[in-house]
Scaffold this active site. Sequence first.
Site, PDB file in Angstrom:
ATOM      1  N   GLU A 162      24.741  29.625 -16.221  1.00 11.09           N
ATOM      2  CA  GLU A 162      24.859  28.658 -17.320  1.00 11.09           C
ATOM      3  C   GLU A 162      24.737  29.372 -18.661  1.00 11.09           C
ATOM      4  O   GLU A 162      23.842  30.185 -18.867  1.00 11.09           O
ATOM      5  CB  GLU A 162      23.742  27.618 -17.164  1.00 11.09           C
TER       6      GLU A 162
ATOM      7  N   LYS B 166      29.000  19.749 -18.345  1.00 10.81           N
ATOM      8  CA  LYS B 166      27.791  19.253 -17.687  1.00 10.81           C
ATOM      9  C   LYS B 166      27.651  17.744 -17.884  1.00 10.81           C
ATOM     10  O   LYS B 166      27.740  17.238 -19.000  1.00 10.81           O
ATOM     11  CB  LYS B 166      26.569  19.987 -18.240  1.00 10.81           C
TER      12      LYS B 166
ATOM     13  N   CYS C  42      22.735  23.630 -13.630  1.00  7.96           N
ATOM     14  CA  CYS C  42      21.288  23.552 -13.792  1.00  7.96           C
ATOM     15  C   CYS C  42      20.697  22.233 -13.293  1.00  7.96           C
ATOM     16  O   CYS C  42      20.640  21.990 -12.090  1.00  7.96           O
ATOM     17  CB  CYS C  42      20.923  23.804 -15.254  1.00  7.96           C
TER      18      CYS C  42
END
Length: 525
Positions: A292, A351, A402
């Site tokens: 990330e 995301k 994440c």
Amino acid sequence: MWRKRLTRWGQKLQGDLGWVLCGGLLMGFTPAPLEAFPLAWIALAPLWWAVVRGTPRQAIFYGLVWGCGYHGLALFWITGIHPMTWMGVPWLASLLIALLCWLFITAWGAALVAGWALGMGWLNRVHPPAKMSQFAPILPYLAPLSRILTGIALWCVLEAIWRSGDLWWSSLAYTQSPHNLFILHLGQLSGSGMVTAAIVLVNGILAEGLLSRRWQALGWALSCCLVLHLVGFTLYSRPLNDQNPLTIGIIQGNVPNEIKLYPAGWQKAIEGYTQGYLDLTRQGVEAVLTPETALPFIWNERFRQTRSFYQAVLNQGVLVWMGGFGQKGDRLTNSLFTLSGTGEVLHRYDKVKLVPLGEYIPFESLLSPFINRLSPLDAHLAFGKPDQIVQTPFGQAIVGICYESAFQDHFRRQTRQGGEFILTASNNAHYSEVMPAQHHAQDVMRAIENDRWAARATNTGYSAWVDPHGRTLWISGINRYETYIGTLYRRQTQTLYVRWGDWLTPLLFVVMVGVQGGRWFNQSL
């Protein structure tokens, strides 16, 4: 009169409180760092025992105490965000932010447990009427059985509600990951809800045995636990029969957050990821996965023209999944770019599940002025669309960045729509070793539930390689630069969970409503 009642209430509460707190702490020992996962099969029983014995008001307090013990201990790693002086946050303000975050997420988890305890305490007021003579032989078992069913259904429903929001992490199911792979395979049937149901079931049998002083309940609980593990072992034992291999290289850049967003960090990231990409491609990988925001820049034309990493991609011609920032209107996105060997961006995944307060501000119009006065943290990223599909030259990928690893439905949706392998990219550099270990446990669960191979790249650890049975074939060290080459296999199987979702929770809820409705009806006769 009210003083005497309060005194009696306090005395009874004090007598059971120690056992309840002990149970919550034992459950807190089950995830990393201790990973004492067998304790989960007994740790809920003290709370169950106290709730059934107490009043609904006492039950709420018991639930809060147990929940604070569990979630407070399991999620204490959040305090690792302190100190944030490298971001310009004063030391004392940083400490205050860390403590407030810990207290809030602990309270959020404790609220779930308190809701369960209240529901159990309130529904427990209704007992099967003694005049049901036709059921006399089984009458002593009706109340315990209905409580067990109610306890399982309530917990699963509440976890499903919490999981549907933006703040979620510590399901009872993740207490078994990454070690108890047999029981985690129940997730292939109905997701993490079935693993949670199994844990609550065994604890409920133990608690009801203690309440009724039927010591044979210990044997029933043990037998039930063994049967559940046997079912999981059957699923675990199925051969993978893998085909369609894909060789991927992982780069763990190890760029500390203290320097990541500054020139020294930028230079270290560019050099480390460029060299890692070159080393891996020279060894014949078909693609490279980075963490990330591995290169914390906006991916635009200026970046492509001035960065050595982009030139290395053009020279080697090997696809890379690169973590960076995209743009969406006037805001940035936390993105994973699929960059072809010719330098073309084939796909940009943004995301979807952003971290509250860390990446976005809930109720921004109301809270933003307060947050901005408290600290200079920038929490204004844009959300990605939930229906994104990541197509690659190797087939469709299932992608999580994440925090998304905690949300099972996010992965199930992509698998159901044709995803063949899992790629997760994380930073995790904010925290101690505890958080990356718990994060790895989440990814193990997702690999099992979806029956997919998973490659996991992180900034500082733990990067990992996981097969569809949840076996960790490789895991990196912590806080060090590493590269790894592994082979995953593209799969098109669909587990029962992928096809039907968490069907067990609504089924349990319907049955619970029917059972409780029948008890209320009979009570009124």
